[in-house]
Write a protein that holds these residues in place. Structure first.
Motif, PDB file in Angstrom:
ATOM      1  N   PHE A  77       0.835  -1.202   0.000  1.00 23.05           N
ATOM      2  CA  PHE A  77       0.000   0.000   0.000  1.00 23.05           C
ATOM      3  C   PHE A  77       0.872   1.255   0.000  1.00 23.05           C
ATOM      4  O   PHE A  77       0.654   2.184  -0.774  1.00 23.05           O
ATOM      5  N   VAL A  78       1.884   1.254   0.878  1.00 18.75           N
ATOM      6  CA  VAL A  78       2.777   2.405   0.936  1.00 18.75           C
ATOM      7  C   VAL A  78       3.581   2.505  -0.366  1.00 18.75           C
ATOM      8  O   VAL A  78       3.713   3.581  -0.958  1.00 18.75           O
ATOM      9  N   GLY A  79       4.085   1.348  -0.830  1.00 22.54           N
ATOM     10  CA  GLY A  79       4.894   1.329  -2.050  1.00 22.54           C
ATOM     11  C   GLY A  79       4.160   1.926  -3.238  1.00 22.54           C
ATOM     12  O   GLY A  79       4.736   2.669  -4.033  1.00 22.54           O
ATOM     13  N   ILE A  80       2.883   1.602  -3.370  1.00 22.69           N
ATOM     14  CA  ILE A  80       2.126   2.081  -4.533  1.00 22.69           C
ATOM     15  C   ILE A  80       1.536   3.468  -4.295  1.00 22.69           C
ATOM     16  O   ILE A  80       1.713   4.376  -5.099  1.00 22.69           O
ATOM     17  N   LEU A  81       0.857   3.628  -3.157  1.00 19.76           N
ATOM     18  CA  LEU A  81       0.107   4.873  -2.947  1.00 19.76           C
ATOM     19  C   LEU A  81       1.017   6.056  -2.625  1.00 19.76           C
ATOM     20  O   LEU A  81       0.733   7.188  -3.021  1.00 19.76           O
ATOM     21  N   VAL A  82       2.095   5.793  -1.893  1.00 22.04           N
ATOM     22  CA  VAL A  82       3.018   6.869  -1.556  1.00 22.04           C
ATOM     23  C   VAL A  82       4.219   6.840  -2.506  1.00 22.04           C
ATOM     24  O   VAL A  82       4.625   7.865  -3.059  1.00 22.04           O
ATOM     25  N   GLY A  83       4.748   5.626  -2.726  1.00 21.33           N
ATOM     26  CA  GLY A  83       5.911   5.475  -3.603  1.00 21.33           C
ATOM     27  C   GLY A  83       5.633   5.932  -5.029  1.00 21.33           C
ATOM     28  O   GLY A  83       6.464   6.612  -5.632  1.00 21.33           O
ATOM     29  N   GLY A  84       4.467   5.587  -5.563  1.00 17.35           N
ATOM     30  CA  GLY A  84       4.117   5.988  -6.930  1.00 17.35           C
ATOM     31  C   GLY A  84       4.236   7.491  -7.118  1.00 17.35           C
ATOM     32  O   GLY A  84       5.056   7.966  -7.904  1.00 17.35           O
ATOM     33  N   PRO A  85       3.450   8.274  -6.368  1.00 18.24           N
ATOM     34  CA  PRO A  85       3.581   9.723  -6.472  1.00 18.24           C
ATOM     35  C   PRO A  85       5.008  10.224  -6.196  1.00 18.24           C
ATOM     36  O   PRO A  85       5.465  11.169  -6.825  1.00 18.24           O
ATOM     37  N   ALA A  86       5.725   9.539  -5.270  1.00 16.40           N
ATOM     38  CA  ALA A  86       7.067  10.010  -4.917  1.00 16.40           C
ATOM     39  C   ALA A  86       8.049   9.885  -6.083  1.00 16.40           C
ATOM     40  O   ALA A  86       8.934  10.719  -6.231  1.00 16.40           O
ATOM     41  N   VAL A  87       7.890   8.833  -6.911  1.00 18.44           N
ATOM     42  CA  VAL A  87       8.851   8.666  -8.005  1.00 18.44           C
ATOM     43  C   VAL A  87       8.382   9.338  -9.303  1.00 18.44           C
ATOM     44  O   VAL A  87       9.045   9.243 -10.329  1.00 18.44           O
ATOM     45  N   ASN A  88       7.244  10.017  -9.216  1.00 24.24           N
ATOM     46  CA  ASN A  88       6.688  10.641 -10.416  1.00 24.24           C
ATOM     47  C   ASN A  88       7.628  11.683 -11.023  1.00 24.24           C
ATOM     48  O   ASN A  88       7.606  11.938 -12.225  1.00 24.24           O
ATOM     49  N   GLY A  89       8.461  12.274 -10.185  1.00 22.08           N
ATOM     50  CA  GLY A  89       9.357  13.327 -10.674  1.00 22.08           C
ATOM     51  C   GLY A  89      10.537  12.810 -11.486  1.00 22.08           C
ATOM     52  O   GLY A  89      11.223  13.580 -12.147  1.00 22.08           O
ATOM     53  N   ILE A 119       7.629   5.996 -13.395  1.00 21.03           N
ATOM     54  CA  ILE A 119       6.514   5.700 -12.466  1.00 21.03           C
ATOM     55  C   ILE A 119       5.757   4.453 -12.915  1.00 21.03           C
ATOM     56  O   ILE A 119       5.366   3.605 -12.102  1.00 21.03           O
ATOM     57  N   MET A 120       5.626   4.278 -14.217  1.00 25.28           N
ATOM     58  CA  MET A 120       4.935   3.089 -14.732  1.00 25.28           C
ATOM     59  C   MET A 120       5.761   1.838 -14.404  1.00 25.28           C
ATOM     60  O   MET A 120       5.215   0.814 -13.976  1.00 25.28           O
ATOM     61  N   PHE A 121       7.069   1.949 -14.569  1.00 22.66           N
ATOM     62  CA  PHE A 121       7.961   0.844 -14.231  1.00 22.66           C
ATOM     63  C   PHE A 121       7.864   0.514 -12.741  1.00 22.66           C
ATOM     64  O   PHE A 121       7.796  -0.652 -12.338  1.00 22.66           O
ATOM     65  N   TRP A 122       7.809   1.535 -11.911  1.00 23.56           N
ATOM     66  CA  TRP A 122       7.683   1.359 -10.463  1.00 23.56           C
ATOM     67  C   TRP A 122       6.404   0.588 -10.126  1.00 23.56           C
ATOM     68  O   TRP A 122       6.414  -0.367  -9.350  1.00 23.56           O
ATOM     69  N   LEU A 123       5.291   0.980 -10.749  1.00 25.24           N
ATOM     70  CA  LEU A 123       4.019   0.293 -10.503  1.00 25.24           C
ATOM     71  C   LEU A 123       4.083  -1.142 -11.037  1.00 25.24           C
ATOM     72  O   LEU A 123       3.512  -2.059 -10.453  1.00 25.24           O
ATOM     73  N   PHE A 124       4.804  -1.313 -12.132  1.00 29.35           N
ATOM     74  CA  PHE A 124       4.997  -2.636 -12.727  1.00 29.35           C
ATOM     75  C   PHE A 124       5.687  -3.585 -11.729  1.00 29.35           C
ATOM     76  O   PHE A 124       5.305  -4.744 -11.592  1.00 29.35           O
ATOM     77  N   LEU A 125       6.691  -3.062 -10.999  1.00 32.61           N
ATOM     78  CA  LEU A 125       7.398  -3.899 -10.029  1.00 32.61           C
ATOM     79  C   LEU A 125       6.450  -4.524  -9.011  1.00 32.61           C
ATOM     80  O   LEU A 125       6.623  -5.672  -8.598  1.00 32.61           O
ATOM     81  N   TRP A 126       5.426  -3.793  -8.615  1.00 29.98           N
ATOM     82  CA  TRP A 126       4.519  -4.279  -7.571  1.00 29.98           C
ATOM     83  C   TRP A 126       3.623  -5.418  -8.019  1.00 29.98           C
ATOM     84  O   TRP A 126       3.036  -6.100  -7.193  1.00 29.98           O
ATOM     85  N   PHE A 127       3.519  -5.650  -9.317  1.00 26.61           N
ATOM     86  CA  PHE A 127       2.810  -6.849  -9.786  1.00 26.61           C
ATOM     87  C   PHE A 127       3.508  -8.110  -9.255  1.00 26.61           C
ATOM     88  O   PHE A 127       2.896  -9.151  -9.107  1.00 26.61           O
ATOM     89  N   PHE A 128       4.828  -7.985  -9.022  1.00 23.60           N
ATOM     90  CA  PHE A 128       5.597  -9.149  -8.585  1.00 23.60           C
ATOM     91  C   PHE A 128       5.954  -9.089  -7.098  1.00 23.60           C
ATOM     92  O   PHE A 128       5.993 -10.102  -6.430  1.00 23.60           O
TER      93      PHE A 128
END
Lengths: 74, 482
Positions: A21-33, A44-53
């Motif tokens: 939850f933290v990785g996606i909801l907070v981490g996603g916006p955090a790596v958007n820059g 950011i898309m790659f970051w969200l992709f990691l969480w599939f695994f």
């Protein structure tokens, strides 16, 4: 001693549960820059992709703890 | 002209195959329980496809690329909410499954009636649930209409398209019930995966040389689309609120609720929850498809059609036909699951519980099937009168449905939750949604209103529950210690 151990597992499970939850909801916006492509994906898309695994790995850990607890109760 | 015939011919053949599979999988003279939840006897593999049913649908094929086409990065939300929903489901579903089995629960309103001992509450849940399933159903029905429109050129008259859509969806469901939908899901997902994999390999190579070239073109032409807020006012906090709301609401959809109750046992649900996130990974492709369409076909009047236009412009007509068939199934199968859930709720929780208490099971089943037709007609009406971006339809549905979460989750985890608490929570949550969607809607790009509704709902439920009287010890035991 067993009580303390049990409590630790419980806390551990809660922490594990919160990680994705933290990785996606907070981490996603955090790596958007970060503006770069990784595997042809915006970062950011790659970051969200990691969480599939990563998420299944974490859920599996929770599952293993649950199974262990069940075995102890029995 | 001839290509349209070829495309629709192949697509039609695929729908027929699915219908045959559904026909053979059905249960003859099914009871309502069998029609609605497959007799609570669905094994691991099929439950997998029911739980994943939400993933590869018309929303995926048309809604996500359309969203990426129009706004860019906000479409990433679709990559993440399912992942979190499955993690959340690992904790929630097994417990609800056990409680439901113990208390003979078939539908979501049943759950509320048994746990909180209130028909007023179960009726509220039934009505709100059915109302908010309509936008989702509208999405599925408009998808069929759109597919036939884009692929059929002007071969078929619009009015005729409507009638076909209506007949196909409603007829299919009335005939078959959930068991068939489950078996068809198997076929639908297999086809969907093939179509997606072919698309992500072939489209970048045929149209751009490689995926890498395509993305570099995106960086040059539309870099702002790639990062939040994209080509939209939807920023970081929007992403946060939409992903959170959708992941929490995923399994409180009345049809999803009914779907997982059909599992053989609770272990099936736990095991599937672990691995289902990986199954979502191909959603990535649909975002890429939106970007590809943006580069190749800018200025489409209906962005929902982005993927269809892209496929039609890339592949020979026979393969376009296969893709069309896959997407048609991707709306028909979820539509049938939605219709089964909503019509069961009406017949069981409104007709039988309130209007005709001594109704025979046969008449309840008949009422359910009649309502399949009525609800389809309503969804079709909205599809014609109030067309919308598919993502918005889905999110509006979520906003209403997620309000059931406190009642469901606290129902199995907190013994103090009361009917008055849950009832007032849902009502206040609805009021919050209405205010933020309709009255002060300028904030909806900052925080998605549905999440605020859920927050108000949860707080009100807890506070009111603390000062009202919970149901008897025995009832609570049946749910909390299940």
């Amino acid at each position: 001693m067993p009580i303390i151990l049990a409590m630790e597992t419980k806390t551990m499970k809660k922490v594990l549960f919160l990680i994705p939850f933290v990785g996606i909801l907070v981490g996603g916006p955090a790596v958007n820059g970060i503006h770069m492509l990784v595997l042809d994906m915006p970062f950011i898309m790659f970051w969200l992709f990691l969480w599939f695994f990563l998420t299944p790995i974490i859920t599996y850990q929770i599952y293993r703890m649950d199974e262990k607890e069940k075995a102890v109760v029995k | 002209m001839s290509s349209a015939i070829e495309i629709l011919g192949v697509a039609f053949a695929i729908v027929v195959i699915a219908a045959i599979i559904g026909y053979y999988a059905r249960v003859r003279n099914a009871s309502l329980e069998q029609w609605a939840i497959g007799g609570r006897n669905v094994g691991t593999l099929l439950i997998w496809f029911l739980m994943a049913g939400e993933i590869y649908t018309a929303f995926t094929f048309l809604g996500v690329p359309g969203f990426a086409y129009t706004f860019g990065s906000p479409a990433y939300y679709a990559l993440s909410y399912g992942v979190l929903a499955y993690l959340f489901s690992y904790i929630l579903l097994p417990k609800i499954w056990r409680a439901s089995k113990k208390n003979g629960v078939i539908t979501q309103p049943d759950f509320f009636r048994e746990r909180y001992g209130s028909k007023a509450l179960s009726t509220l849940v039934a009505i709100v649930g059915v109302i908010f399933m309509v936008p989702y159903l509208e999405l599925q029905v408009s998808a069929i209409e759109l597919i036939l429109g884009v692929m059929g050129n002007n071969l078929i008259l619009p009015a005729f398209v409507m009638i076909i859509t209506f007949g196909v969806v409603a007829g299919y469901v009335v005939m078959n019930g959930l068991r068939s939908a489950t078996f068809t899901s198997f076929f639908k997902d297999g086809l969907a995966l093939v179509v997606i994999i072919v698309a992500i390999i072939a489209i970048p190579i045929l149209r751009f040389g490689s995926l890498s070239n395509m993305m570099h073109q995106m960086v040059l032409a539309h870099e702002n689309y790639l990062y939040l807020p994209g080509h939209s006012p939807l920023g970081l906090s929007w992403f946060f609120s939409v992903v959170l709301m959708s992941s929490l609401g995923f399994f409180v959809w009345p049809h999803a609720f009914q779907a997982f109750l059909s599992a053989k046992n609770d272990n099936v649900l736990r095991k599937n929850a672990i691995f289902l996130p990986i199954y979502n990974v191909l959603l990535l492709v649909t975002v890429f498809m939106g970007f590809a369409a943006l580069l190749l076909y800018p200025g489409l009047t209906n962005s929902n059609s982005a993927f269809l236009v892209l496929v039609k412009g890339t592949f020979p007509s026979w393969w376009t036909g296969v893709v069309t068939g896959a997407i048609l199934l991707g709306s028909m199968v979820p539509a049938s699951v939605l219709l089964i859930a909503s019509s069961t709720i009406i017949s069981k929780n409104i007709y039988k519980d309130l209007i005709k208490k001594d109704a025979s099971e046969k008449s309840v089943t008949t009422v359910a099937r009649v309502f399949v037709i009525i609800i389809t007609a309503v969804a079709l009406f909205f599809a014609i009168e109030l067309p919308a971006l598919f993502v918005n339809l889905l999110l509006v549905g979520y906003s209403g449905i997620t309000l059931f979460l406190p009642g469901v989750a606290l129902g199995v985890f907190w013994k103090k939750a009361t009917k008055v608490g849950v009832f007032s929570g849902i009502v206040m949550g609805l009021a919050t949604n209405v205010i933020f969607f309709l009255v002060i809607k300028q904030y909806s790009a900052i925080v998605y209103p549905g999440l605020l509704g859920l927050l108000v709902d949860a707080v009100v439920t807890v506070l009111v529950s603390m000062v009202t009287k919970p149901p008897s010890e025995e009832v609570i035991k049946g749910f909390l210690e299940a």
